[in-house]
Structures are given as C-alpha cells and as structure tokens.
Design an enzyme around this catalytic site. Structure first.
Site, short mmCIF file in Angstrom:
data_model
loop_
_atom_site.label_atom_id
_atom_site.label_comp_id
_atom_site.label_asym_id
_atom_site.label_seq_id
_atom_site.Cartn_x
_atom_site.Cartn_y
_atom_site.Cartn_z
N LYS A 196 0.86 -1.19 0.00
CA LYS A 196 0.00 0.00 0.00
C LYS A 196 0.89 1.23 0.00
O LYS A 196 1.85 1.31 0.77
CB LYS A 196 -0.91 -0.02 1.23
N GLY B 208 -5.56 0.35 -2.27
CA GLY B 208 -5.63 1.79 -2.36
C GLY B 208 -6.01 2.44 -1.04
O GLY B 208 -6.35 1.78 -0.07
#
Length: 227
Positions: free
Chosen positions: A38, A118
């Site tokens: 991430k 995300g």
C-alpha cells in the site's frame, strides 16, 4: 517479477482492507507466494517507542497469515486518520512517487503475487502541495488492473456506477466487483448487485458476509485476475 492486482473501493470504510486480507489468504492457501503493498496508510496508532503501527497492513497480515514483514508493506505511514495529502501536510513526509515505485519493485521481485490496496476511494489525493499525486497516478504508474470493493447496502448503486464510470473515463481497467457486508436473502442487497452489474457491465466475483474467514471464489478465478 510478480503478477499484480490493485484493490480499490467505492469509498472509505467499505471493508476494502478486510476483503484484501481474504483475497491474500486465498492466494496463500492456493500455494502462491503472496504479498501485500500500500502506498500510503493513514489513521495508525503508535507503539510504546513512538513508532507507528501500519494498521491496515497488520490487519491483512493477521487475516491472511502471510509471513511478509510489515516493514515491506507500506512506505508512508501517518497517524492522523485523514487523506494522505492532509496527514502529510500536518505530520510531514509527503509521498514521493519514486519511493512508492521502488518499494513496489522490491516486493514484486521477492513474491509471485502482489496485491496492492488503495487509500479511500478512487479519488483519494495522495499528495497535493507543489506536486499533485492522485490515487489513479499510483495505479497507472504501477500499470495495474483494479478490483472494485463495495458495500452491498443502501447507496451502493450510485457509488459503484460513479466509481466505474470515473475509472473508465481515465482508462483504468476493472476486472470485477466484490460486495462486502452482504446478507444472503436480503432483497435490497441482491437487487443492488443485479443493478450494479446491469449498469456497469462488470461481473460480481464474490460476496462477503460479516464474519467470513474465507473468500467464496475459485482459486483459478482469483489467480486469473492477476496480471
């Protein structure tokens, strides 16, 4: 080099991290050498020594059972539960795309399947000062296809269709949808899924119910999403 997939959501708190954990758990159980990544993570707690715990990464690690070190999973970790651009403005340490790409490269060289999560929804600003980095810039820089996670409940038709249309307008490929917090037999939620499929042309790959510890998807189907 690894095969990769990006997981985005229709917004914050739709269960994107939980679903990501189940996805990676399924990969691991299939025998795949799986990893998580991430770019930026907000809303994290501090350890006794003052360092920040990457909460989403820890959650994914616990759900999936992967052995990947937390230190590999996210280059930018913030305490405030804000969009990364604002958290960085307050705390310092603005996101550099080159650092994100380098971290991803190292993970992709060490693992066979990398799932990238995300921040927030597809319109999340990652950096917005003298330089502008949006979540879509991260996706395009990594050349990834996306899996869309949505809440199965009220309002999801609007959020799913708007997200899908935005992504298509920016040539971001979508491989399908997973609906979280689904209640089998709920007339509204089942109709929501049918309408989302009809209005977007996307396929529902799985529905996740509260407390699920496994992803109801065939291994071959999941592995085929990674490119």
């Amino acid at each position: 080099m690894s095969k990769n997939l990006f997981i985005t959501g229709t917004g914050t708190d739709v269960g994107k991290t939980y679903v990501t954990g189940l996805v990676i758990k399924k990969l691991k159980e299939s025998g795949a050498n799986a990893a998580y990544y991430k770019a930026a993570m907000s809303g994290n707690e501090r350890r006794a020594d003052g360092t920040l715990v990457p909460g989403d990464a820890l959650s994914v690690k616990e759900v999936s059972g992967i052995a990947q070190p937390l230190e590999e999973m996210c280059p930018y970790i913030y305490e405030n539960a804000y969009s990364p651009h604002l958290a960085a403005r307050i705390e310092g340490g603005a996101v550099e795309l080159s650092v994100v790409l380098d971290g991803f490269r190292k993970v992709s060289e060490a693992y066979d399947y990398v799932t990238v999560e995300g921040s927030g929804g597809i319109l999340c600003p990652i950096r917005y000062d003298g330089e502008r980095i949006m979540l879509e810039d991260v996706i395009k820089s990594l050349a990834l296809s996306c899996l869309l996670v949505a809440d199965a409940g009220l309002g999801t038709i609007n959020s799913v269709v708007l997200t899908a249309e935005y992504m298509r307008a920016r040539s971001i490929p979508i491989v399908g949808m997973i609906f979280n917090r689904f209640h089998k037999g709920n007339v509204m939620e089942e109709d929501n899924i049918r309408m989302c499929e009809a209005l977007t042309g996307l396929k529902t790959l799985a529905c996740v119910q509260e407390g699920d510890r496994a992803l109801a998807m065939e291994e071959e189907t999941l592995l085929a999403l990674y490119r």
